[in-house]
Design a protein around this motif. Sequence first.
Motif, PDB file in Angstrom:
ATOM      1  N   VAL A 163       0.839  -1.206   0.000  1.00 29.55           N
ATOM      2  CA  VAL A 163       0.000   0.000   0.000  1.00 29.55           C
ATOM      3  C   VAL A 163       0.872   1.253   0.000  1.00 29.55           C
ATOM      4  CG1 VAL A 163      -1.685   1.338   1.327  1.00 29.55           C
ATOM      5  CG2 VAL A 163      -1.937  -1.146   1.129  1.00 29.55           C
ATOM      6  N   LEU A 164       1.895   1.265   0.846  1.00 35.09           N
ATOM      7  CA  LEU A 164       2.771   2.428   0.944  1.00 35.09           C
ATOM      8  C   LEU A 164       3.595   2.634  -0.325  1.00 35.09           C
ATOM      9  CD1 LEU A 164       4.025   2.122   4.639  1.00 35.09           C
ATOM     10  CD2 LEU A 164       2.399   3.785   3.717  1.00 35.09           C
ATOM     11  N   ALA A 165       3.967   1.537  -0.999  1.00 33.03           N
ATOM     12  CA  ALA A 165       4.740   1.667  -2.233  1.00 33.03           C
ATOM     13  C   ALA A 165       3.923   2.370  -3.313  1.00 33.03           C
ATOM     14  CB  ALA A 165       5.192   0.285  -2.716  1.00 33.03           C
ATOM     15  N   LEU A 166       2.677   1.974  -3.479  1.00 36.90           N
ATOM     16  CA  LEU A 166       1.829   2.625  -4.473  1.00 36.90           C
ATOM     17  C   LEU A 166       1.534   4.070  -4.075  1.00 36.90           C
ATOM     18  CD1 LEU A 166       1.579  -0.306  -5.483  1.00 36.90           C
ATOM     19  CD2 LEU A 166      -0.855   0.139  -5.893  1.00 36.90           C
ATOM     20  N   ALA A 167       1.347   4.294  -2.767  1.00 30.78           N
ATOM     21  CA  ALA A 167       1.086   5.652  -2.287  1.00 30.78           C
ATOM     22  C   ALA A 167       2.311   6.546  -2.477  1.00 30.78           C
ATOM     23  CB  ALA A 167       0.676   5.619  -0.811  1.00 30.78           C
ATOM     24  N   ALA A 168       3.486   6.029  -2.128  1.00 27.69           N
ATOM     25  CA  ALA A 168       4.711   6.830  -2.241  1.00 27.69           C
ATOM     26  C   ALA A 168       5.029   7.137  -3.698  1.00 27.69           C
ATOM     27  CB  ALA A 168       5.874   6.087  -1.593  1.00 27.69           C
ATOM     28  N   ALA A 169       4.820   6.171  -4.589  1.00 29.28           N
ATOM     29  CA  ALA A 169       5.097   6.411  -6.008  1.00 29.28           C
ATOM     30  C   ALA A 169       4.234   7.546  -6.546  1.00 29.28           C
ATOM     31  CB  ALA A 169       4.868   5.135  -6.807  1.00 29.28           C
ATOM     32  N   ALA A 170       2.950   7.527  -6.186  1.00 25.01           N
ATOM     33  CA  ALA A 170       2.054   8.597  -6.629  1.00 25.01           C
ATOM     34  C   ALA A 170       2.440   9.933  -5.999  1.00 25.01           C
ATOM     35  CB  ALA A 170       0.611   8.245  -6.288  1.00 25.01           C
ATOM     36  N   ALA A 171       2.878   9.897  -4.738  1.00 29.01           N
ATOM     37  CA  ALA A 171       3.316  11.126  -4.068  1.00 29.01           C
ATOM     38  C   ALA A 171       4.563  11.695  -4.732  1.00 29.01           C
ATOM     39  CB  ALA A 171       3.577  10.848  -2.595  1.00 29.01           C
ATOM     40  N   PHE A 172       5.522  10.849  -5.037  1.00 30.40           N
ATOM     41  CA  PHE A 172       6.747  11.315  -5.700  1.00 30.40           C
ATOM     42  C   PHE A 172       6.437  11.876  -7.092  1.00 30.40           C
ATOM     43  CE2 PHE A 172       9.286   8.768  -2.625  1.00 30.40           C
ATOM     44  CZ  PHE A 172      10.185   9.764  -2.270  1.00 30.40           C
ATOM     45  N   GLY A 173       5.460  11.289  -7.775  1.00 31.78           N
ATOM     46  CA  GLY A 173       5.071  11.828  -9.071  1.00 31.78           C
ATOM     47  C   GLY A 173       4.581  13.260  -8.953  1.00 31.78           C
ATOM     48  N   ARG A 174       3.737  13.535  -7.956  1.00 27.44           N
ATOM     49  CA  ARG A 174       3.245  14.907  -7.757  1.00 27.44           C
ATOM     50  C   ARG A 174       4.347  15.822  -7.242  1.00 27.44           C
ATOM     51  NH1 ARG A 174       0.001  10.596  -8.859  1.00 27.44           N
ATOM     52  NH2 ARG A 174      -2.125  11.271  -9.396  1.00 27.44           N
ATOM     53  N   LEU A 175       5.259  15.277  -6.450  1.00 25.54           N
ATOM     54  CA  LEU A 175       6.422  16.058  -6.029  1.00 25.54           C
ATOM     55  C   LEU A 175       7.222  16.509  -7.241  1.00 25.54           C
ATOM     56  CD1 LEU A 175       8.639  17.115  -4.093  1.00 25.54           C
ATOM     57  CD2 LEU A 175       9.536  14.760  -4.020  1.00 25.54           C
ATOM     58  N   GLY A 176       7.356  15.636  -8.222  1.00 23.89           N
ATOM     59  CA  GLY A 176       8.096  15.988  -9.425  1.00 23.89           C
ATOM     60  C   GLY A 176       7.525  17.220 -10.114  1.00 23.89           C
ATOM     61  N   MET A 177       6.200  17.362 -10.101  1.00 27.21           N
ATOM     62  CA  MET A 177       5.585  18.539 -10.698  1.00 27.21           C
ATOM     63  C   MET A 177       6.027  19.803  -9.969  1.00 27.21           C
ATOM     64  SD  MET A 177       1.712  17.418 -11.764  1.00 27.21           S
ATOM     65  CE  MET A 177       1.075  17.380 -10.098  1.00 27.21           C
ATOM     66  N   VAL A 178       6.068  19.733  -8.634  1.00 23.13           N
ATOM     67  CA  VAL A 178       6.497  20.887  -7.843  1.00 23.13           C
ATOM     68  C   VAL A 178       7.957  21.222  -8.148  1.00 23.13           C
ATOM     69  CG1 VAL A 178       6.719  21.830  -5.511  1.00 23.13           C
ATOM     70  CG2 VAL A 178       4.882  20.207  -6.026  1.00 23.13           C
ATOM     71  N   GLN A 179       8.781  20.193  -8.293  1.00 20.30           N
ATOM     72  CA  GLN A 179      10.195  20.433  -8.582  1.00 20.30           C
ATOM     73  C   GLN A 179      10.387  21.105  -9.937  1.00 20.30           C
ATOM     74  OE1 GLN A 179      11.215  16.264  -7.849  1.00 20.30           O
ATOM     75  NE2 GLN A 179      12.560  16.898  -6.172  1.00 20.30           N
ATOM     76  N   VAL A 180       9.622  20.678 -10.944  1.00 19.83           N
ATOM     77  CA  VAL A 180       9.726  21.322 -12.253  1.00 19.83           C
ATOM     78  C   VAL A 180       9.303  22.787 -12.154  1.00 19.83           C
ATOM     79  CG1 VAL A 180       8.738  21.384 -14.580  1.00 19.83           C
ATOM     80  CG2 VAL A 180       9.468  19.214 -13.603  1.00 19.83           C
ATOM     81  N   LEU A 181       8.256  23.059 -11.397  1.00 23.01           N
ATOM     82  CA  LEU A 181       7.804  24.441 -11.210  1.00 23.01           C
ATOM     83  C   LEU A 181       8.891  25.305 -10.590  1.00 23.01           C
ATOM     84  CD1 LEU A 181       4.185  23.816  -9.877  1.00 23.01           C
ATOM     85  CD2 LEU A 181       4.771  24.924 -12.030  1.00 23.01           C
ATOM     86  N   SER A 182       9.663  24.719  -9.689  1.00 22.59           N
ATOM     87  CA  SER A 182      10.699  25.487  -8.999  1.00 22.59           C
ATOM     88  C   SER A 182      11.977  25.634  -9.820  1.00 22.59           C
ATOM     89  CB  SER A 182      11.039  24.821  -7.658  1.00 22.59           C
ATOM     90  OG  SER A 182      11.747  23.611  -7.854  1.00 22.59           O
ATOM     91  N   LEU A 183      12.121  24.811 -10.857  1.00 25.83           N
ATOM     92  CA  LEU A 183      13.359  24.792 -11.635  1.00 25.83           C
ATOM     93  C   LEU A 183      13.264  25.545 -12.957  1.00 25.83           C
ATOM     94  CD1 LEU A 183      14.289  21.027 -11.126  1.00 25.83           C
ATOM     95  CD2 LEU A 183      15.564  22.983 -10.224  1.00 25.83           C
ATOM     96  N   SER A 184      12.062  25.909 -13.353  1.00 27.90           N
ATOM     97  CA  SER A 184      11.883  26.507 -14.676  1.00 27.90           C
ATOM     98  C   SER A 184      10.913  27.675 -14.579  1.00 27.90           C
ATOM     99  CB  SER A 184      11.373  25.440 -15.656  1.00 27.90           C
ATOM    100  OG  SER A 184      11.336  25.935 -16.972  1.00 27.90           O
ATOM    101  N   ARG A 185      10.438  28.123 -15.737  1.00 27.17           N
ATOM    102  CA  ARG A 185       9.489  29.231 -15.798  1.00 27.17           C
ATOM    103  C   ARG A 185       8.391  28.856 -16.778  1.00 27.17           C
ATOM    104  NH1 ARG A 185      13.990  31.764 -18.885  1.00 27.17           N
ATOM    105  NH2 ARG A 185      13.399  31.699 -21.107  1.00 27.17           N
ATOM    106  N   PRO A 186       7.258  29.536 -16.718  1.00 26.33           N
ATOM    107  CA  PRO A 186       6.168  29.200 -17.645  1.00 26.33           C
ATOM    108  C   PRO A 186       6.552  29.463 -19.094  1.00 26.33           C
ATOM    109  CG  PRO A 186       5.377  30.573 -15.826  1.00 26.33           C
ATOM    110  CD  PRO A 186       6.860  30.585 -15.758  1.00 26.33           C
ATOM    111  N   ALA A 187       6.099  28.588 -19.964  1.00 29.59           N
ATOM    112  CA  ALA A 187       6.368  28.758 -21.391  1.00 29.59           C
ATOM    113  C   ALA A 187       5.382  29.725 -22.029  1.00 29.59           C
ATOM    114  CB  ALA A 187       6.292  27.413 -22.110  1.00 29.59           C
ATOM    115  N   ARG A 188       4.229  29.894 -21.393  1.00 31.40           N
ATOM    116  CA  ARG A 188       3.201  30.798 -21.893  1.00 31.40           C
ATOM    117  C   ARG A 188       2.884  31.863 -20.849  1.00 31.40           C
ATOM    118  NH1 ARG A 188       0.281  25.727 -23.025  1.00 31.40           N
ATOM    119  NH2 ARG A 188       0.463  25.174 -25.234  1.00 31.40           N
TER     120      ARG A 188
END
Length: 275
Positions: A163-188
């Motif tokens: 249960v925790l493995a599936l939960a953590a994988a989904a959490a890390f996926g959403r974390l990745g979105m936050v990291q991209v937001l912090s590393l780049s700028r909007p294209a539009r």
Amino acid sequence: MSKRTEEFRSAWMLLTRIPLARDRYGREEAGGNAAQKTVTASPAERVPLAKTVWAWPVIGGLIGAFSALLILVLVLAGVDLSLAVLWVVAAQFLITGALHEDGLMDAADGLFGGRNPERRLAIMRDSRVGSFGVLAGVLASLGKWSAYLAICRTASFDMVQTVLALAAAAAFGRLGMVQVLSLSRPARSNGMASGIIVAKDKCVPPILISLVIGLGVGVIPTAMALLASGLLAMGVARYAQQKIGGYTGDILGATAIIIELATLTIYSATGGDCL
């Protein structure tokens, strides 16, 4: 209602299609097209999406945990494991509206089908799906089905770790979105993602939340997943910067899928024996 609760509700409406309770003014709060809006308890109480990023891994974790529990229920009911996983992946599409998968397909079409940044962005906004998008969507769906199946069949995982493995994988996926937001700028200058500007220090709460969920699986595999999410987010941010000048909502969705699949792969490969 507390500030954190409002932020969580806003994030929930962004990332899922599951309706919430009616607010104090009698309006039904639901997902759907709310990804392009801010959420309010009253017209005067706006919640900027940038302030909700701490909750994205929480919501991802809830979706992942629910998925694992639903697999267990179906298997206990006599459904074959591979078929149970298939139904659960389909259920996730209903929960999220295939938000991230749609982003992945649009990003694949735009990034690989256009010859210049303007054309790539135009393709990504086109509602039609091209060959690159179809291939990306099919591979992502098959990848999640295979990864879930592999996790569920990992002998060294007990039920809680699964249960925790599936939960953590989904959490890390959403974390990745936050990291991209912090590393780049909007294209539009317009669009859903254009107004979400995240400072690097805002990544700390999502990182801690993802780690807390993952530590129940194992220290070493979760540390590897954190490293992988950071490296993949950096790679996506840099590639998107080169191709279209920054991130879009489609890039964020693609990031979530890529990092979730990578995390599932790491957990499946390392098993539950690592501390």
